[in-house]
Scaffold this motif. Structure first.
Motif, mmCIF file in Angstrom:
data_model
loop_
_atom_site.group_PDB
_atom_site.id
_atom_site.type_symbol
_atom_site.label_atom_id
_atom_site.label_comp_id
_atom_site.label_asym_id
_atom_site.label_seq_id
_atom_site.Cartn_x
_atom_site.Cartn_y
_atom_site.Cartn_z
ATOM 1 N N ALA A 44 0.934 -1.281 -0.029
ATOM 2 C CA ALA A 44 0.212 0.021 -0.034
ATOM 3 C C ALA A 44 0.791 1.266 0.076
ATOM 4 O O ALA A 44 1.848 1.430 0.765
ATOM 5 N N GLN A 45 0.380 2.380 -0.660
ATOM 6 C CA GLN A 45 1.183 3.412 -0.792
ATOM 7 C C GLN A 45 0.836 4.435 0.368
ATOM 8 O O GLN A 45 1.826 5.175 0.749
ATOM 9 N N SER A 46 -0.358 4.192 1.156
ATOM 10 C CA SER A 46 -0.518 4.756 2.292
ATOM 11 C C SER A 46 -1.157 3.951 3.344
ATOM 12 O O SER A 46 -1.907 2.853 2.798
ATOM 13 N N VAL A 47 -0.979 3.856 4.515
ATOM 14 C CA VAL A 47 -1.574 3.202 5.408
ATOM 15 C C VAL A 47 -2.420 4.261 6.591
ATOM 16 O O VAL A 47 -1.818 5.183 7.096
ATOM 17 N N ILE A 48 -3.714 3.915 6.657
ATOM 18 C CA ILE A 48 -4.474 4.778 7.597
ATOM 19 C C ILE A 48 -5.003 3.798 8.603
ATOM 20 O O ILE A 48 -5.492 2.840 8.510
ATOM 21 N N VAL A 49 -4.619 4.339 10.014
ATOM 22 C CA VAL A 49 -5.055 3.624 11.091
ATOM 23 C C VAL A 49 -6.495 4.383 11.655
ATOM 24 O O VAL A 49 -6.295 5.397 11.807
ATOM 25 N N VAL A 50 -7.503 3.335 11.785
ATOM 26 C CA VAL A 50 -8.705 3.973 12.152
ATOM 27 C C VAL A 50 -9.300 3.366 13.472
ATOM 28 O O VAL A 50 -9.000 2.447 13.811
ATOM 29 N N SER A 51 -9.491 4.473 14.496
ATOM 30 C CA SER A 51 -9.912 4.246 15.711
ATOM 31 C C SER A 51 -10.347 5.586 16.440
ATOM 32 O O SER A 51 -9.997 6.683 16.345
ATOM 33 N N PRO A 52 -11.550 5.436 17.242
ATOM 34 C CA PRO A 52 -11.750 6.583 18.028
ATOM 35 C C PRO A 52 -10.724 7.021 19.113
ATOM 36 O O PRO A 52 -10.955 8.213 19.330
ATOM 37 N N TRP A 53 -9.602 6.174 19.598
ATOM 38 C CA TRP A 53 -8.854 6.474 20.477
ATOM 39 C C TRP A 53 -7.278 6.592 19.580
ATOM 40 O O TRP A 53 -6.439 6.212 20.147
ATOM 41 N N VAL A 54 -7.265 7.000 18.426
ATOM 42 C CA VAL A 54 -5.915 7.148 17.585
ATOM 43 C C VAL A 54 -4.979 7.592 18.216
ATOM 44 O O VAL A 54 -3.634 7.329 18.047
ATOM 45 N N ALA A 55 -5.291 8.548 19.032
ATOM 46 C CA ALA A 55 -3.950 9.552 19.542
ATOM 47 C C ALA A 55 -3.027 8.404 20.431
ATOM 48 O O ALA A 55 -2.015 8.601 20.244
ATOM 49 N N GLN A 56 -3.692 7.439 21.067
ATOM 50 C CA GLN A 56 -2.950 6.717 21.813
ATOM 51 C C GLN A 56 -2.025 5.478 21.163
ATOM 52 O O GLN A 56 -1.242 4.870 21.736
ATOM 53 N N TYR A 57 -2.237 5.683 19.741
ATOM 54 C CA TYR A 57 -1.416 4.642 19.079
ATOM 55 C C TYR A 57 -0.525 5.281 18.162
ATOM 56 O O TYR A 57 0.476 4.464 17.587
ATOM 57 N N ALA A 63 6.303 4.824 10.508
ATOM 58 C CA ALA A 63 6.580 6.187 9.734
ATOM 59 C C ALA A 63 5.671 6.110 8.610
ATOM 60 O O ALA A 63 5.953 5.100 7.687
ATOM 61 N N GLY A 64 5.326 7.223 8.228
ATOM 62 C CA GLY A 64 4.148 7.100 7.196
ATOM 63 C C GLY A 64 2.854 6.818 7.286
ATOM 64 O O GLY A 64 2.001 7.156 6.420
ATOM 65 N N CYS A 65 2.732 6.194 8.449
ATOM 66 C CA CYS A 65 1.286 5.996 8.369
ATOM 67 C C CYS A 65 0.168 7.135 8.930
ATOM 68 O O CYS A 65 0.779 8.285 9.499
ATOM 69 N N ILE A 66 -1.006 7.155 8.777
ATOM 70 C CA ILE A 66 -1.743 8.265 8.839
ATOM 71 C C ILE A 66 -2.758 7.882 9.784
ATOM 72 O O ILE A 66 -3.398 6.644 9.913
ATOM 73 N N ALA A 67 -3.237 8.704 10.739
ATOM 74 C CA ALA A 67 -4.297 8.560 11.803
ATOM 75 C C ALA A 67 -5.748 9.144 11.285
ATOM 76 O O ALA A 67 -5.736 10.399 10.782
ATOM 77 N N LEU A 68 -6.667 8.458 11.567
ATOM 78 C CA LEU A 68 -8.138 9.109 11.062
ATOM 79 C C LEU A 68 -8.834 8.593 12.418
ATOM 80 O O LEU A 68 -8.986 7.450 12.800
ATOM 81 N N VAL A 69 -9.476 9.567 12.999
ATOM 82 C CA VAL A 69 -10.418 9.589 14.021
ATOM 83 C C VAL A 69 -11.772 8.816 13.874
ATOM 84 O O VAL A 69 -12.362 9.545 12.740
ATOM 85 N N GLU A 70 -12.064 7.800 14.242
ATOM 86 C CA GLU A 70 -13.474 7.130 14.146
ATOM 87 C C GLU A 70 -14.392 8.018 14.654
ATOM 88 O O GLU A 70 -14.414 8.114 15.805
ATOM 89 N N GLN A 71 -15.456 8.737 13.901
ATOM 90 C CA GLN A 71 -16.580 9.311 14.504
ATOM 91 C C GLN A 71 -17.565 8.392 15.109
ATOM 92 O O GLN A 71 -17.964 7.625 14.498
ATOM 93 N N VAL A 72 -17.790 8.546 16.484
ATOM 94 C CA VAL A 72 -18.580 7.578 17.046
ATOM 95 C C VAL A 72 -19.422 8.489 17.809
ATOM 96 O O VAL A 72 -19.389 9.439 18.435
ATOM 97 N N GLN A 73 -20.954 8.104 17.924
ATOM 98 C CA GLN A 73 -21.910 8.682 18.870
ATOM 99 C C GLN A 73 -22.290 7.618 19.895
ATOM 100 O O GLN A 73 -22.611 6.835 19.759
ATOM 101 N N GLY A 74 -21.624 7.933 20.960
ATOM 102 C CA GLY A 74 -21.578 7.039 22.201
ATOM 103 C C GLY A 74 -20.547 5.992 22.025
ATOM 104 O O GLY A 74 -19.247 6.388 22.141
#
Length: 193
Positions: A44-57, A63-74
């Motif tokens: 993969a040319q890019s790797v995205i980590v998706v989690s509501p708690w992505v800051a802790q990861y 290097a080169g991975c991107i964080a995406l905050v999962e939007q959750v309601q509750g």
């Protein structure tokens, strides 16, 4: 982007059966999240980590991975909803979707699968392993053409990959070793790795 591959790694589960955060559990000296991301980087040319708690990861992300905050309601709505959120942000033609708890993942095997994407029929929305239990949706490739049906399914309350995929054209990945798809969900699973 035609021919491009992005990877989405889901790390939003509750890890209730493991009793600790699966993404942080170390296998052979590395957190599982890091192992999965490194395997994904093989194709993969890019790797995205998706989690509501992505800051802790961040410290576990290569290097080169991107964080995406999962939007959750509750509470988190599950992997299908997280994937729908992530794929909407990706421009690559193909998205490699991976769970963070695949300790036996092999980057070279993922690269071999990626080499076969050009041969996937034009009507197929995904290229996935299949077991006797059904599709293995958290270790395979999805084409951007899946987005409309995925979004409609999620908007109508759908949360099951299997229920969504049963109405879609999916190309099976042949001869996938079961060990490669092993999910590490419990302390007993961890001992077997």
């Amino acid at each position: 982007m035609e021919g491009a591959i992005a990877a989405v790694v889901l790390a939003g589960g509750q890890s209730s059966r493991m009793g600790q955060d699966k993404a942080r559990v170390t296998v052979q000296g590395k957190p599982m999240l890091q192992r999965v991301c490194e395997a994904a980087q093989h194709c993969a040319q890019s790797v995205i980590v998706v989690s509501p708690w992505v800051a802790q990861y961040h410290s576990m992300m290569p290097a080169g991975c991107i964080a995406l905050v999962e939007q959750v309601q509750g509470k988190p709505q599950g992997p299908l909803v997280a994937f729908a959120q992530a794929i909407a942000t990706v421009e690559a033609e193909w998205v490699l979707l991976l769970a963070c708890d695949l300790p036996n993942l092999d980057g070279e095997v993922l690269g071999q699968w990626a080499d076969m994407l050009a041969q996937v029929p034009a009507d197929a929305i995904a290229y996935l392993p299949r077991s006797h239990q059904g599709w293995e949706p958290l270790c395979g490739f999805y084409h951007q053409r899946c987005r409309p049906s995925l979004q409609q399914f999620v908007d109508n309350g759908g949360r099951s990959f299997q229920r969504w995929l049963v109405s879609q054209t999916v190309q099976p990945i042949p001869a996938v070793p079961a060990q490669l798809l092993f999910n590490c969900n419990t302390p007993e699973d961890l001992q077997n790795v």
